[in-house]
Motif scaffolding. Sequence first.
Motif, PDB file in Angstrom:
ATOM      1  N   LYS A 232       0.834  -1.215   0.000  1.00  0.00           N
ATOM      2  CA  LYS A 232       0.000   0.000   0.000  1.00  0.00           C
ATOM      3  C   LYS A 232       0.862   1.256   0.000  1.00  0.00           C
ATOM      4  O   LYS A 232       0.553   2.243  -0.681  1.00  0.00           O
ATOM      5  CB  LYS A 232      -0.921  -0.004   1.218  1.00  0.00           C
ATOM      6  CG  LYS A 232      -2.023  -1.049   1.168  1.00  0.00           C
ATOM      7  CD  LYS A 232      -2.878  -0.994   2.433  1.00  0.00           C
ATOM      8  CE  LYS A 232      -3.976  -2.051   2.395  1.00  0.00           C
ATOM      9  NZ  LYS A 232      -4.786  -2.046   3.645  1.00  0.00           N
ATOM     10  N   ALA A 233       1.950   1.223   0.786  1.00  0.00           N
ATOM     11  CA  ALA A 233       2.829   2.389   0.866  1.00  0.00           C
ATOM     12  C   ALA A 233       3.455   2.713  -0.480  1.00  0.00           C
ATOM     13  O   ALA A 233       3.648   3.889  -0.830  1.00  0.00           O
ATOM     14  CB  ALA A 233       3.918   2.153   1.911  1.00  0.00           C
ATOM     15  N   LYS A 234       3.765   1.680  -1.247  1.00  0.00           N
ATOM     16  CA  LYS A 234       4.417   1.889  -2.539  1.00  0.00           C
ATOM     17  C   LYS A 234       3.565   2.740  -3.476  1.00  0.00           C
ATOM     18  O   LYS A 234       4.087   3.443  -4.347  1.00  0.00           O
ATOM     19  CB  LYS A 234       4.723   0.534  -3.190  1.00  0.00           C
ATOM     20  CG  LYS A 234       5.844  -0.236  -2.495  1.00  0.00           C
ATOM     21  CD  LYS A 234       5.995  -1.641  -3.037  1.00  0.00           C
ATOM     22  CE  LYS A 234       6.525  -1.652  -4.449  1.00  0.00           C
ATOM     23  NZ  LYS A 234       6.808  -3.016  -4.924  1.00  0.00           N
ATOM     24  N   LEU A 247      13.961   5.291   5.799  1.00  0.00           N
ATOM     25  CA  LEU A 247      15.072   6.088   6.315  1.00  0.00           C
ATOM     26  C   LEU A 247      14.682   7.564   6.422  1.00  0.00           C
ATOM     27  O   LEU A 247      15.001   8.237   7.406  1.00  0.00           O
ATOM     28  CB  LEU A 247      16.296   5.927   5.413  1.00  0.00           C
ATOM     29  CG  LEU A 247      16.985   4.556   5.501  1.00  0.00           C
ATOM     30  CD1 LEU A 247      17.994   4.385   4.370  1.00  0.00           C
ATOM     31  CD2 LEU A 247      17.679   4.383   6.852  1.00  0.00           C
ATOM     32  N   GLN A 248      13.962   8.070   5.417  1.00  0.00           N
ATOM     33  CA  GLN A 248      13.543   9.470   5.470  1.00  0.00           C
ATOM     34  C   GLN A 248      12.556   9.716   6.604  1.00  0.00           C
ATOM     35  O   GLN A 248      12.564  10.775   7.229  1.00  0.00           O
ATOM     36  CB  GLN A 248      12.929   9.887   4.134  1.00  0.00           C
ATOM     37  CG  GLN A 248      13.945  10.094   3.028  1.00  0.00           C
ATOM     38  CD  GLN A 248      13.351  10.799   1.818  1.00  0.00           C
ATOM     39  OE1 GLN A 248      12.173  11.132   1.800  1.00  0.00           O
ATOM     40  NE2 GLN A 248      14.159  11.012   0.811  1.00  0.00           N
ATOM     41  N   TYR A 249      11.710   8.733   6.867  1.00  0.00           N
ATOM     42  CA  TYR A 249      10.748   8.885   7.949  1.00  0.00           C
ATOM     43  C   TYR A 249      11.473   9.046   9.284  1.00  0.00           C
ATOM     44  O   TYR A 249      11.152   9.947  10.070  1.00  0.00           O
ATOM     45  CB  TYR A 249       9.817   7.671   8.014  1.00  0.00           C
ATOM     46  CG  TYR A 249       8.758   7.802   9.081  1.00  0.00           C
ATOM     47  CD1 TYR A 249       7.562   8.459   8.829  1.00  0.00           C
ATOM     48  CD2 TYR A 249       8.976   7.295  10.362  1.00  0.00           C
ATOM     49  CE1 TYR A 249       6.606   8.613   9.815  1.00  0.00           C
ATOM     50  CE2 TYR A 249       8.033   7.444  11.360  1.00  0.00           C
ATOM     51  CZ  TYR A 249       6.840   8.092  11.084  1.00  0.00           C
ATOM     52  OH  TYR A 249       5.898   8.249  12.066  1.00  0.00           O
ATOM     53  N   LEU A 281      10.201  13.374   2.035  1.00  0.00           N
ATOM     54  CA  LEU A 281       8.811  12.962   2.222  1.00  0.00           C
ATOM     55  C   LEU A 281       7.923  14.197   2.377  1.00  0.00           C
ATOM     56  O   LEU A 281       8.272  15.154   3.071  1.00  0.00           O
ATOM     57  CB  LEU A 281       8.668  12.103   3.481  1.00  0.00           C
ATOM     58  CG  LEU A 281       9.224  10.679   3.443  1.00  0.00           C
ATOM     59  CD1 LEU A 281       9.164  10.079   4.842  1.00  0.00           C
ATOM     60  CD2 LEU A 281       8.462   9.810   2.454  1.00  0.00           C
ATOM     61  N   THR A 282       6.788  14.175   1.713  1.00  0.00           N
ATOM     62  CA  THR A 282       5.831  15.272   1.862  1.00  0.00           C
ATOM     63  C   THR A 282       5.010  15.054   3.134  1.00  0.00           C
ATOM     64  O   THR A 282       4.994  13.964   3.711  1.00  0.00           O
ATOM     65  CB  THR A 282       4.875  15.326   0.671  1.00  0.00           C
ATOM     66  OG1 THR A 282       4.079  14.129   0.657  1.00  0.00           O
ATOM     67  CG2 THR A 282       5.651  15.431  -0.646  1.00  0.00           C
ATOM     68  N   LYS A 283       4.312  16.092   3.572  1.00  0.00           N
ATOM     69  CA  LYS A 283       3.448  15.968   4.739  1.00  0.00           C
ATOM     70  C   LYS A 283       2.378  14.909   4.500  1.00  0.00           C
ATOM     71  O   LYS A 283       2.006  14.167   5.412  1.00  0.00           O
ATOM     72  CB  LYS A 283       2.799  17.311   5.063  1.00  0.00           C
ATOM     73  CG  LYS A 283       3.777  18.356   5.575  1.00  0.00           C
ATOM     74  CD  LYS A 283       3.062  19.652   5.922  1.00  0.00           C
ATOM     75  CE  LYS A 283       4.040  20.691   6.445  1.00  0.00           C
ATOM     76  NZ  LYS A 283       3.345  21.987   6.764  1.00  0.00           N
ATOM     77  N   GLU A 284       1.904  14.834   3.270  1.00  0.00           N
ATOM     78  CA  GLU A 284       0.874  13.852   2.947  1.00  0.00           C
ATOM     79  C   GLU A 284       1.436  12.431   3.022  1.00  0.00           C
ATOM     80  O   GLU A 284       0.765  11.515   3.520  1.00  0.00           O
ATOM     81  CB  GLU A 284       0.305  14.126   1.546  1.00  0.00           C
ATOM     82  CG  GLU A 284      -0.496  15.408   1.426  1.00  0.00           C
ATOM     83  CD  GLU A 284       0.363  16.661   1.378  1.00  0.00           C
ATOM     84  OE1 GLU A 284       1.600  16.536   1.136  1.00  0.00           O
ATOM     85  OE2 GLU A 284      -0.184  17.757   1.603  1.00  0.00           O
ATOM     86  N   GLU A 285       2.656  12.249   2.526  1.00  0.00           N
ATOM     87  CA  GLU A 285       3.279  10.926   2.596  1.00  0.00           C
ATOM     88  C   GLU A 285       3.513  10.504   4.038  1.00  0.00           C
ATOM     89  O   GLU A 285       3.256   9.356   4.413  1.00  0.00           O
ATOM     90  CB  GLU A 285       4.593  10.924   1.809  1.00  0.00           C
ATOM     91  CG  GLU A 285       4.400  10.975   0.305  1.00  0.00           C
ATOM     92  CD  GLU A 285       5.711  11.184  -0.452  1.00  0.00           C
ATOM     93  OE1 GLU A 285       5.816  10.712  -1.593  1.00  0.00           O
ATOM     94  OE2 GLU A 285       6.635  11.816   0.118  1.00  0.00           O
ATOM     95  N   ILE A 286       3.984  11.447   4.863  1.00  0.00           N
ATOM     96  CA  ILE A 286       4.215  11.140   6.274  1.00  0.00           C
ATOM     97  C   ILE A 286       2.903  10.778   6.958  1.00  0.00           C
ATOM     98  O   ILE A 286       2.833   9.815   7.736  1.00  0.00           O
ATOM     99  CB  ILE A 286       4.898  12.318   6.981  1.00  0.00           C
ATOM    100  CG1 ILE A 286       6.341  12.470   6.486  1.00  0.00           C
ATOM    101  CG2 ILE A 286       4.892  12.116   8.496  1.00  0.00           C
ATOM    102  CD1 ILE A 286       7.077  13.666   7.042  1.00  0.00           C
TER     103      ILE A 286
END
Length: 303
Positions: A232-234, A247-249, A281-286
């Motif tokens: 789902k994350a992909k 890693l970015q998270y 990472l965008t705010k939406e992705e986070i």
Amino acid sequence: MNKRRLGSSDLYVSELGFGCMSLAPELGSENEKILKTALEQGINYFDTADLYGFGWNEEFVGKTLKSVRQDIILATKGGNEWNQSKDGWNWNPSKKHIKSAFKDSLKRLQTDYIDLYQLHGGTIDDPMDETIEAFEELVSEGHVRYYGISSIRPNTIKYYAEHSNIQSVMMQYSLLDRRPEELFSYLKEQNISVIARGPVAKGWLSEKVFDKNPEDHYLNHTGSDIQQKVEKAKHILHDKNITHAALQYVLSQPVVATATAGASSVEQLLENIKTFDRSALTKEEIATLNTLFPAEIYETHRA
């Protein structure tokens, strides 16, 4: 590679650190290639421990990095000692053991000082004031520049934060283990950094996840559940794969100084480093990742 300040110290560590536990004698010449590639790619933080490989790890790291000793931040850990049969180890945070073990680490690492010396564990029942005294003496003697702890226990972390001069707390932290987040505001107020270990959760947060047995577990997560969440994350990650996002998270948290990941091949290391070629990472992705991988809290070691 960008660097971040460790606590209030004058140590500035690369955002991606190298966890040396992934090195092993059976990797042969690949070990040296991995470390040299890490250096070439701008990694300056190398983390080992006297427990790894019965001391082999410290010996190899010390020998390989000796020529660049002044250019790197070398960290190791102590507090455990192998039993006589070397099929297990005992916890020993006594002042006597800490100072003795530290001398052995110096010899194996072929150096006369350690940038960051860490207590490799700890509980609220330890003689913590005695342990702190050992670390303070090592600093005053000029053998240790700064010290920290490697612990996941909230009560232990808070004691050291309030009664010692720790600069960092190493904690297992990833999208699959967000329990440390409850302490982040507190540690930030104390000006103590987090060193995040296991940011890709033993490969569960990588493309290797689909090769793993769905019946296996990582903490409370089943393999099949992780695989579904990664799939789902992909769909919401633009130019990043799950490793880059993981890693970015971790690094999106200001209190995290470095995400310390291991690698058992040059290819794996380079894949981790590609993280820094990708957009943040965008705010939406986070927000989506937060929903997919909800946080829990530690149920024990609180009082």
